[in-house]
Write a protein that holds these residues in place. Structure first.
Motif, short mmCIF file in Angstrom:
data_model
loop_
_atom_site.label_atom_id
_atom_site.label_comp_id
_atom_site.label_asym_id
_atom_site.label_seq_id
_atom_site.Cartn_x
_atom_site.Cartn_y
_atom_site.Cartn_z
N GLU A 44 0.83 -1.19 0.00
CA GLU A 44 0.00 0.00 0.00
C GLU A 44 0.88 1.25 0.00
O GLU A 44 2.03 1.23 0.44
N ARG A 45 0.29 2.33 -0.46
CA ARG A 45 0.99 3.61 -0.42
C ARG A 45 1.19 4.01 1.04
O ARG A 45 0.27 3.88 1.87
N GLU A 46 2.38 4.51 1.36
CA GLU A 46 2.67 4.88 2.74
C GLU A 46 3.25 6.28 2.84
O GLU A 46 3.90 6.77 1.92
N PHE A 47 2.99 6.87 3.98
CA PHE A 47 3.50 8.21 4.28
C PHE A 47 5.01 8.18 4.44
O PHE A 47 5.57 7.27 5.05
N VAL A 48 5.67 9.22 3.91
CA VAL A 48 7.11 9.35 4.07
C VAL A 48 7.45 10.60 4.89
O VAL A 48 8.15 10.52 5.90
N ALA A 49 6.97 11.76 4.43
CA ALA A 49 7.31 13.02 5.09
C ALA A 49 6.29 14.08 4.71
O ALA A 49 5.62 13.97 3.68
N ALA A 50 6.20 15.11 5.55
CA ALA A 50 5.31 16.22 5.27
C ALA A 50 5.91 17.50 5.82
O ALA A 50 6.75 17.46 6.74
N ILE A 51 5.46 18.62 5.27
CA ILE A 51 5.98 19.92 5.69
C ILE A 51 4.85 20.93 5.70
O ILE A 51 3.95 20.90 4.85
N SER A 52 4.90 21.82 6.67
CA SER A 52 3.86 22.82 6.81
C SER A 52 3.96 23.88 5.72
O SER A 52 4.91 23.92 4.94
N ARG A 53 2.96 24.76 5.70
CA ARG A 53 2.90 25.80 4.66
C ARG A 53 4.15 26.67 4.64
O ARG A 53 4.68 27.00 3.58
N GLY A 55 7.03 25.87 6.08
CA GLY A 55 8.25 25.07 6.16
C GLY A 55 8.78 24.97 7.58
O GLY A 55 9.79 24.31 7.82
N GLY A 56 8.09 25.57 8.52
CA GLY A 56 8.58 25.59 9.89
C GLY A 56 8.35 24.30 10.67
O GLY A 56 8.99 24.07 11.69
N SER A 57 7.45 23.46 10.18
CA SER A 57 7.17 22.19 10.83
C SER A 57 7.27 21.05 9.83
O SER A 57 6.85 21.20 8.68
N THR A 58 7.81 19.94 10.30
CA THR A 58 7.95 18.76 9.45
C THR A 58 7.58 17.51 10.24
O THR A 58 7.54 17.53 11.48
N ASP A 59 7.30 16.45 9.52
CA ASP A 59 6.99 15.16 10.13
C ASP A 59 7.55 14.07 9.23
O ASP A 59 7.56 14.22 8.00
N TYR A 60 8.02 12.98 9.85
CA TYR A 60 8.64 11.90 9.10
C TYR A 60 8.14 10.56 9.59
O TYR A 60 7.89 10.37 10.79
#
Length: 126
Positions: A44-53, A55-60
């Motif tokens: 299945e498709r899986e989450f890798v990373a994300a970034i806020s509008r 760029g001040g917040s990220t998630d991995y």
């Protein structure tokens, strides 16, 4: 219409690096969080990373934390994924995605994202 175009995929040996780029057009780039997902064959498709509008917040995802870095350049309408210390298990098609609303916060869910790129193949050989 909104378009997301990824580039930068390819074949690399384990331990190597790649930098993916995703250029967005047709929608105000800086107003939406951006994410990267991946899908390996038969999985299945899986989450890798994300970034806020801003760029001040990220998630991995735990599987890439410390090896991958997501960033964005709002002046260039571009989001990046720097991938270091690549492993064979990182082999997948990588997709960038733009959040559905300006206030989306559940970044790890694919349903948060409205627009998707066509994907770019990353293959890591052992």
């Amino acid at each position: 219409q909104v378009q997301l175009v990824e580039s930068g995929g390819g074949l690399v040996q384990a331990g190597g690096s790649l930098r993916l780029s995703c250029v967005v057009s047709g929608r105000t780039f800086s107003s939406y969080a951006m994410g990267w997902f991946r899908q390996a064959p038969g999985k299945e498709r899986e989450f890798v990373a994300a970034i806020s509008r801003s760029g001040g917040s990220t998630d991995y995802a735990d599987s890439v934390k410390g090896r991958f870095t997501i960033s964005r350049d709002n002046a260039k309408n571009t989001v990046y994924l720097q991938m270091n210390s690549l492993k064979p298990e990182d082999t997948a098609v990588y997709y960038c995605a733009q959040a559905q609303t300006a206030y989306s916060t559940t970044w790890r869910s694919s349903s948060t994202y409205r627009y998707w790129g066509q994907g770019t193949q990353v293959t890591v050989s052992s």
